[in-house]
Design a protein around this motif. Structure first.
Motif, PDB file in Angstrom:
ATOM      1  N   VAL A 110      41.504  75.411  25.217  1.00 25.83           N
ATOM      2  CA  VAL A 110      41.679  74.864  26.561  1.00 25.83           C
ATOM      3  C   VAL A 110      43.000  74.106  26.547  1.00 25.83           C
ATOM      4  CG1 VAL A 110      40.773  73.297  28.316  1.00 25.83           C
ATOM      5  CG2 VAL A 110      39.198  74.634  26.925  1.00 25.83           C
ATOM      6  N   ILE A 111      43.811  74.351  27.561  1.00 27.91           N
ATOM      7  CA  ILE A 111      45.108  73.692  27.658  1.00 27.91           C
ATOM      8  C   ILE A 111      45.104  72.821  28.912  1.00 27.91           C
ATOM      9  CG2 ILE A 111      47.602  74.010  27.874  1.00 27.91           C
ATOM     10  CD1 ILE A 111      47.098  76.856  26.615  1.00 27.91           C
ATOM     11  N   PHE A 112      45.400  71.545  28.714  1.00 29.77           N
ATOM     12  CA  PHE A 112      45.554  70.626  29.835  1.00 29.77           C
ATOM     13  C   PHE A 112      47.050  70.437  30.044  1.00 29.77           C
ATOM     14  CE2 PHE A 112      41.544  69.309  27.757  1.00 29.77           C
ATOM     15  CZ  PHE A 112      40.669  69.544  28.803  1.00 29.77           C
ATOM     16  N   GLU A 113      47.544  70.903  31.177  1.00 31.51           N
ATOM     17  CA  GLU A 113      48.955  70.739  31.510  1.00 31.51           C
ATOM     18  C   GLU A 113      49.086  69.502  32.391  1.00 31.51           C
ATOM     19  OE1 GLU A 113      49.872  74.454  33.441  1.00 31.51           O
ATOM     20  OE2 GLU A 113      50.206  75.465  31.521  1.00 31.51           O
TER      21      GLU A 113
ATOM     22  N   LEU B  26      39.756  62.757  28.814  1.00 35.54           N
ATOM     23  CA  LEU B  26      39.800  64.026  29.543  1.00 35.54           C
ATOM     24  C   LEU B  26      39.068  65.124  28.778  1.00 35.54           C
ATOM     25  CD1 LEU B  26      40.836  65.888  31.806  1.00 35.54           C
ATOM     26  CD2 LEU B  26      42.987  66.065  30.541  1.00 35.54           C
ATOM     27  N   SER B  27      39.354  65.232  27.486  1.00 31.23           N
ATOM     28  CA  SER B  27      38.721  66.301  26.708  1.00 31.23           C
ATOM     29  C   SER B  27      37.213  66.098  26.591  1.00 31.23           C
ATOM     30  CB  SER B  27      39.362  66.422  25.323  1.00 31.23           C
ATOM     31  OG  SER B  27      39.147  65.266  24.555  1.00 31.23           O
ATOM     32  N   GLU B  28      36.771  64.854  26.514  1.00 26.20           N
ATOM     33  CA  GLU B  28      35.334  64.591  26.402  1.00 26.20           C
ATOM     34  C   GLU B  28      34.612  64.893  27.715  1.00 26.20           C
ATOM     35  OE1 GLU B  28      31.843  63.897  24.498  1.00 26.20           O
ATOM     36  OE2 GLU B  28      33.835  64.100  23.611  1.00 26.20           O
ATOM     37  N   ILE B  29      35.200  64.496  28.832  1.00 23.90           N
ATOM     38  CA  ILE B  29      34.593  64.809  30.131  1.00 23.90           C
ATOM     39  C   ILE B  29      34.517  66.329  30.304  1.00 23.90           C
ATOM     40  CG2 ILE B  29      34.908  64.687  32.638  1.00 23.90           C
ATOM     41  CD1 ILE B  29      36.157  61.883  32.174  1.00 23.90           C
ATOM     42  N   TYR B  30      35.593  67.024  29.951  1.00 25.30           N
ATOM     43  CA  TYR B  30      35.603  68.486  30.041  1.00 25.30           C
ATOM     44  C   TYR B  30      34.521  69.079  29.126  1.00 25.30           C
ATOM     45  CZ  TYR B  30      37.017  73.338  29.715  1.00 25.30           C
ATOM     46  OH  TYR B  30      37.012  74.711  29.737  1.00 25.30           O
TER      47      TYR B  30
ATOM     48  N   LEU C 260      41.586  68.476  19.242  1.00 27.40           N
ATOM     49  CA  LEU C 260      43.015  68.497  19.552  1.00 27.40           C
ATOM     50  C   LEU C 260      43.750  69.355  18.537  1.00 27.40           C
ATOM     51  CD1 LEU C 260      45.315  67.420  21.349  1.00 27.40           C
ATOM     52  CD2 LEU C 260      45.539  65.532  19.725  1.00 27.40           C
ATOM     53  N   SER C 261      44.514  70.298  19.045  1.00 26.45           N
ATOM     54  CA  SER C 261      45.272  71.205  18.197  1.00 26.45           C
ATOM     55  C   SER C 261      46.758  70.857  18.209  1.00 26.45           C
ATOM     56  CB  SER C 261      45.067  72.642  18.680  1.00 26.45           C
ATOM     57  OG  SER C 261      45.900  73.530  18.001  1.00 26.45           O
ATOM     58  N   ASP C 262      47.298  70.570  19.405  1.00 20.86           N
ATOM     59  CA  ASP C 262      48.728  70.314  19.498  1.00 20.86           C
ATOM     60  C   ASP C 262      49.055  69.590  20.802  1.00 20.86           C
ATOM     61  OD1 ASP C 262      51.366  70.342  18.701  1.00 20.86           O
ATOM     62  OD2 ASP C 262      51.654  72.501  18.966  1.00 20.86           O
ATOM     63  N   VAL C 263      50.145  68.852  20.767  1.00 22.26           N
ATOM     64  CA  VAL C 263      50.707  68.217  21.953  1.00 22.26           C
ATOM     65  C   VAL C 263      52.117  68.763  22.084  1.00 22.26           C
ATOM     66  CG1 VAL C 263      51.394  66.052  23.046  1.00 22.26           C
ATOM     67  CG2 VAL C 263      49.348  66.126  21.602  1.00 22.26           C
ATOM     68  N   VAL C 264      52.386  69.439  23.198  1.00 24.68           N
ATOM     69  CA  VAL C 264      53.677  70.088  23.388  1.00 24.68           C
ATOM     70  C   VAL C 264      54.357  69.528  24.634  1.00 24.68           C
ATOM     71  CG1 VAL C 264      54.862  72.297  23.699  1.00 24.68           C
ATOM     72  CG2 VAL C 264      52.748  72.200  22.348  1.00 24.68           C
ATOM     73  N   PRO C 265      55.350  68.643  24.435  1.00 22.00           N
ATOM     74  CA  PRO C 265      56.114  68.177  25.596  1.00 22.00           C
ATOM     75  C   PRO C 265      57.098  69.277  26.004  1.00 22.00           C
ATOM     76  CG  PRO C 265      56.652  66.897  23.612  1.00 22.00           C
ATOM     77  CD  PRO C 265      55.736  67.996  23.215  1.00 22.00           C
ATOM     78  N   GLU C 266      56.775  70.010  27.058  1.00 20.51           N
ATOM     79  CA  GLU C 266      57.618  71.130  27.479  1.00 20.51           C
ATOM     80  C   GLU C 266      58.898  70.651  28.148  1.00 20.51           C
ATOM     81  OE1 GLU C 266      55.452  74.055  29.735  1.00 20.51           O
ATOM     82  OE2 GLU C 266      54.933  75.018  27.847  1.00 20.51           O
ATOM     83  N   THR C 267      58.760  69.678  29.017  1.00 23.76           N
ATOM     84  CA  THR C 267      59.903  69.059  29.690  1.00 23.76           C
ATOM     85  C   THR C 267      59.573  67.576  29.820  1.00 23.76           C
ATOM     86  OG1 THR C 267      58.996  69.319  31.921  1.00 23.76           O
ATOM     87  CG2 THR C 267      60.301  71.163  31.063  1.00 23.76           C
TER      88      THR C 267
ATOM     89  N   LEU D 238      48.563  69.639  26.456  1.00 27.79           N
ATOM     90  CA  LEU D 238      47.614  69.197  25.440  1.00 27.79           C
ATOM     91  C   LEU D 238      46.740  70.401  25.119  1.00 27.79           C
ATOM     92  CD1 LEU D 238      46.588  65.856  27.146  1.00 27.79           C
ATOM     93  CD2 LEU D 238      48.363  66.200  25.436  1.00 27.79           C
ATOM     94  N   ILE D 239      46.837  70.873  23.898  1.00 29.64           N
ATOM     95  CA  ILE D 239      46.138  72.094  23.511  1.00 29.64           C
ATOM     96  C   ILE D 239      44.960  71.732  22.616  1.00 29.64           C
ATOM     97  CG2 ILE D 239      46.364  74.339  22.377  1.00 29.64           C
ATOM     98  CD1 ILE D 239      49.436  74.093  23.031  1.00 29.64           C
ATOM     99  N   PHE D 240      43.777  72.146  23.045  1.00 32.01           N
ATOM    100  CA  PHE D 240      42.544  71.878  22.310  1.00 32.01           C
ATOM    101  C   PHE D 240      41.906  73.188  21.885  1.00 32.01           C
ATOM    102  CE2 PHE D 240      43.174  68.010  24.636  1.00 32.01           C
ATOM    103  CZ  PHE D 240      42.622  67.017  23.847  1.00 32.01           C
TER     104      PHE D 240
END
Length: 159
Positions: free
Chosen positions: A95-98, A127-131, A141-148, A154-156
């Motif tokens: 699941v990816i939270f943008e 957020l991830s727990e509510i989801y 949590l797998s990764d945090v990617v600041p795209e811009t 937030l990749i889970f």
């Protein structure tokens, strides 16, 4: 339906908002202290804090059982004002939270500058727990990617 009275009978819906700079400073200092004291063990504290926060927010009527993705987005964007927008992208094994234009950008920027892990962060664990609860799954949590500067992914992983 969100109740407008807090646990002490205070009208929480008509209070003046707290400045995001103050909240960023608070979150940064808490995370820095946790890192300084506990190192990587701080992840446990972040998860535990999210459970307590969820309990309080449920008691106040902000969180309900089995929230849809749209309700989760509305909670974080419109009710809490934590970002300008939030996209929830569901894939088979993740699941990816943008997060678009997070309001706590100073907090996130300081953590990245100092290479600190966000142990207590509304997006990471709350957020991830509510989801997870609403979708009957577990996320890690797998990764945090600041795209811009305006967008963070937030990749889970689903576990």
């Amino acid at each position: 339906m969100v109740c407008s009275r807090g646990i002490f009978g205070i009208d929480i819906m008509n209070k003046k908002g707290i400045d995001s700079l103050f909240v960023s400073a608070l979150y940064y200092s808490i995370n820095k202290a946790i890192y300084d004291v506990m190192g990587d063990g701080g992840k446990v504290l972040g998860r535990r804090a999210s459970y307590e926060m969820i309990k309080l927010l449920k008691d106040l009527g902000f969180i309900k059982e089995n929230m849809s993705n749209e309700e989760i987005k509305n909670l974080f964007v419109n009710t809490f004002g934590l970002s300008e927008d939030l996209n929830i992208v569901e894939e088979d094994k993740k699941v990816i939270f943008e997060v678009i234009n997070p309001t706590l950008d100073l907090f996130l920027k300081k953590l990245m500058e100092e290479n600190l892990k966000p142990y207590v962060c509304p997006f990471m664990y709350l957020l991830s727990e509510i989801y997870s609860v609403s979708n009957n799954c577990r996320l890690m949590l797998s990764d945090v990617v600041p795209e811009t500067e305006e967008k963070v992914k937030l990749i889970f992983k689903k576990v």
